[in-house]
Each structure stands twice: as C-alpha cells, then as structure tokens.
Scaffold this motif. Sequence first.
Motif, PDB file in Angstrom:
ATOM      1  N   THR A  50     -13.755  83.300 182.662  1.00 12.40           N
ATOM      2  CA  THR A  50     -12.435  83.930 182.771  1.00 12.40           C
ATOM      3  C   THR A  50     -12.596  85.193 183.618  1.00 12.40           C
ATOM      4  N   PRO A  51     -11.493  85.791 184.044  1.00 10.93           N
ATOM      5  CA  PRO A  51     -11.610  86.969 184.909  1.00 10.93           C
ATOM      6  C   PRO A  51     -12.363  88.143 184.266  1.00 10.93           C
ATOM      7  N   ASP A  52     -12.245  88.274 182.933  1.00 10.34           N
ATOM      8  CA  ASP A  52     -12.879  89.410 182.273  1.00 10.34           C
ATOM      9  C   ASP A  52     -12.953  89.172 180.766  1.00 10.34           C
ATOM     10  N   ILE A  53     -13.612  90.086 180.079  1.00  5.79           N
ATOM     11  CA  ILE A  53     -13.784  89.985 178.629  1.00  5.79           C
ATOM     12  C   ILE A  53     -12.441  90.029 177.911  1.00  5.79           C
ATOM     13  N   GLU A  54     -11.516  90.840 178.409  1.00  2.00           N
ATOM     14  CA  GLU A  54     -10.206  90.978 177.764  1.00  2.00           C
ATOM     15  C   GLU A  54      -9.416  89.661 177.819  1.00  2.00           C
ATOM     16  N   THR A  55      -9.465  88.983 178.956  1.00  2.00           N
ATOM     17  CA  THR A  55      -8.780  87.690 179.076  1.00  2.00           C
ATOM     18  C   THR A  55      -9.408  86.670 178.140  1.00  2.00           C
ATOM     19  N   ALA A  56     -10.716  86.666 178.087  1.00  2.00           N
ATOM     20  CA  ALA A  56     -11.411  85.739 177.189  1.00  2.00           C
ATOM     21  C   ALA A  56     -10.988  85.997 175.743  1.00  2.00           C
ATOM     22  N   GLN A  57     -10.969  87.258 175.338  1.00  2.00           N
ATOM     23  CA  GLN A  57     -10.598  87.589 173.964  1.00  2.00           C
ATOM     24  C   GLN A  57      -9.149  87.222 173.670  1.00  2.00           C
ATOM     25  N   MET A  58      -8.266  87.432 174.636  1.00  2.00           N
ATOM     26  CA  MET A  58      -6.857  87.071 174.463  1.00  2.00           C
ATOM     27  C   MET A  58      -6.707  85.566 174.243  1.00  2.00           C
ATOM     28  N   LEU A  59      -7.449  84.755 174.998  1.00  2.00           N
ATOM     29  CA  LEU A  59      -7.390  83.300 174.845  1.00  2.00           C
ATOM     30  C   LEU A  59      -7.984  82.864 173.505  1.00  2.00           C
ATOM     31  N   ILE A  60      -9.013  83.562 173.057  1.00  2.00           N
ATOM     32  CA  ILE A  60      -9.606  83.273 171.748  1.00  2.00           C
ATOM     33  C   ILE A  60      -8.624  83.649 170.642  1.00  2.00           C
ATOM     34  N   ASP A  61      -8.027  84.841 170.743  1.00  2.00           N
ATOM     35  CA  ASP A  61      -7.054  85.300 169.739  1.00  2.00           C
ATOM     36  C   ASP A  61      -5.834  84.401 169.675  1.00  2.00           C
ATOM     37  N   ALA A  62      -5.441  83.838 170.822  1.00  2.00           N
ATOM     38  CA  ALA A  62      -4.264  82.954 170.881  1.00  2.00           C
ATOM     39  C   ALA A  62      -4.580  81.549 170.358  1.00  2.00           C
ATOM     40  N   GLY A  63      -5.856  81.285 170.079  1.00  2.00           N
ATOM     41  CA  GLY A  63      -6.237  79.970 169.567  1.00  2.00           C
ATOM     42  C   GLY A  63      -6.405  78.907 170.634  1.00  2.00           C
ATOM     43  N   ILE A  64      -6.397  79.316 171.889  1.00  2.00           N
ATOM     44  CA  ILE A  64      -6.554  78.372 172.994  1.00  2.00           C
ATOM     45  C   ILE A  64      -8.021  78.004 173.185  1.00  2.00           C
ATOM     46  N   ALA A  65      -8.907  78.951 172.861  1.00  2.21           N
ATOM     47  CA  ALA A  65     -10.337  78.760 173.106  1.00  2.21           C
ATOM     48  C   ALA A  65     -11.149  79.406 171.998  1.00  2.21           C
ATOM     49  N   THR A  66     -12.454  79.191 172.071  1.00  3.02           N
ATOM     50  CA  THR A  66     -13.401  79.869 171.189  1.00  3.02           C
ATOM     51  C   THR A  66     -14.445  80.552 172.064  1.00  3.02           C
ATOM     52  N   LYS A  67     -15.255  81.375 171.436  1.00 10.80           N
ATOM     53  CA  LYS A  67     -16.338  82.031 172.162  1.00 10.80           C
ATOM     54  C   LYS A  67     -17.311  80.957 172.651  1.00 10.80           C
ATOM     55  N   ALA A  68     -17.735  81.075 173.878  1.00 14.35           N
ATOM     56  CA  ALA A  68     -18.699  80.124 174.440  1.00 14.35           C
ATOM     57  C   ALA A  68     -20.106  80.560 174.024  1.00 14.35           C
ATOM     58  N   PRO A  69     -20.759  79.762 173.186  1.00 14.14           N
ATOM     59  CA  PRO A  69     -22.100  80.158 172.761  1.00 14.14           C
ATOM     60  C   PRO A  69     -23.071  80.222 173.936  1.00 14.14           C
ATOM     61  N   TYR A  70     -23.946  81.213 173.902  1.00 15.24           N
ATOM     62  CA  TYR A  70     -25.006  81.407 174.896  1.00 15.24           C
ATOM     63  C   TYR A  70     -24.516  81.929 176.242  1.00 15.24           C
ATOM     64  N   PHE A  71     -23.222  82.211 176.364  1.00 14.98           N
ATOM     65  CA  PHE A  71     -22.670  82.713 177.629  1.00 14.98           C
ATOM     66  C   PHE A  71     -22.198  84.146 177.459  1.00 14.98           C
ATOM     67  N   HIS A  72     -21.985  84.814 178.581  1.00 14.10           N
ATOM     68  CA  HIS A  72     -21.412  86.161 178.600  1.00 14.10           C
ATOM     69  C   HIS A  72     -20.049  86.129 177.909  1.00 14.10           C
ATOM     70  N   ARG A  73     -19.613  87.256 177.424  1.00  8.48           N
ATOM     71  CA  ARG A  73     -18.335  87.323 176.680  1.00  8.48           C
ATOM     72  C   ARG A  73     -17.106  87.016 177.530  1.00  8.48           C
ATOM     73  N   SER A  74     -17.267  86.948 178.840  1.00 10.86           N
ATOM     74  CA  SER A  74     -16.131  86.583 179.699  1.00 10.86           C
ATOM     75  C   SER A  74     -15.977  85.061 179.818  1.00 10.86           C
ATOM     76  N   TRP A  75     -16.864  84.313 179.157  1.00  7.66           N
ATOM     77  CA  TRP A  75     -16.779  82.849 179.149  1.00  7.66           C
ATOM     78  C   TRP A  75     -16.172  82.380 177.840  1.00  7.66           C
ATOM     79  N   ILE A  76     -15.422  81.272 177.904  1.00  7.70           N
ATOM     80  CA  ILE A  76     -14.804  80.687 176.710  1.00  7.70           C
ATOM     81  C   ILE A  76     -15.162  79.209 176.609  1.00  7.70           C
ATOM     82  N   ARG A  77     -14.986  78.660 175.440  1.00  7.13           N
ATOM     83  CA  ARG A  77     -15.193  77.221 175.217  1.00  7.13           C
ATOM     84  C   ARG A  77     -13.825  76.603 174.942  1.00  7.13           C
ATOM     85  N   LEU A  78     -13.493  75.576 175.714  1.00 12.20           N
ATOM     86  CA  LEU A  78     -12.263  74.807 175.507  1.00 12.20           C
ATOM     87  C   LEU A  78     -12.647  73.487 174.852  1.00 12.20           C
ATOM     88  N   SER A  79     -12.013  73.165 173.748  1.00  6.96           N
ATOM     89  CA  SER A  79     -12.326  71.905 173.064  1.00  6.96           C
ATOM     90  C   SER A  79     -11.613  70.756 173.761  1.00  6.96           C
TER      91      SER A  79
END
Length: 114
Positions: A50-79
Amino acid sequence: MSRETVNAICAELPGAELSDPRGGGHDAWKVGDKMFACIGTVGDGVSVKTPDIETAQMLIDAGIATKAPYFHRSWIRLSWDTDAEEMRHRLTVSYDLVRASLTKKLQATLSPRS
C-alpha cells in the motif's frame, strides 16, 4: 478469488514476472525485480503493498485486509473472499507503486499500462 485468478491479473501487467524466490511454492510477482504481490505456500490470500502504513492500517481497521505476516507494515494480506473489484484495484495499486519506484531508465523499458 483464487491463486489462479490473482496470477492471471498479475500476468496482464506490463513487465510483471512470476518467481519463487524461496522455493516451495511461493508465487512472488515482481516488476523490475521488485515484488508487488506475494502468495505464500499456505495460499490463503495475497499480500500487496500500500502507499504507506496509514493506508494499510485503514484497510485493516475497515476489515478489508489483515496484516501481512513477515512484511513491512505498509503491506496487507487480502483473503480469497475479497471482492473481485477490490482485489484487482489493490493488485494494480501495488504494481503502480513499485513500478513508480523503479529508475526512469527501467520504467522506460516497460510497456504502458492500459
């Protein structure tokens, strides 16, 4: 969504290449040798930048994604149950971010994205 569908979407992007850098069944999609999407061996979803940590966290908080294990915090996991349009959007955003970080010389060798 499935591994095959995500791989098909990524394969359409100019200069995108599939690799398995660690062996054992990882699908790592790269442009200019920099990763923009990764499906692990478990195959429960795809990790994207994602563009940044804040965008990643927003997508996680919105339930769209989860934290991507083993990646930087700007990455997300989409199921795999992520909406198809959202999945395609997140894959292309990740691709565009990584592509934009490449040198101008390398970017010039890639076909335009349609």
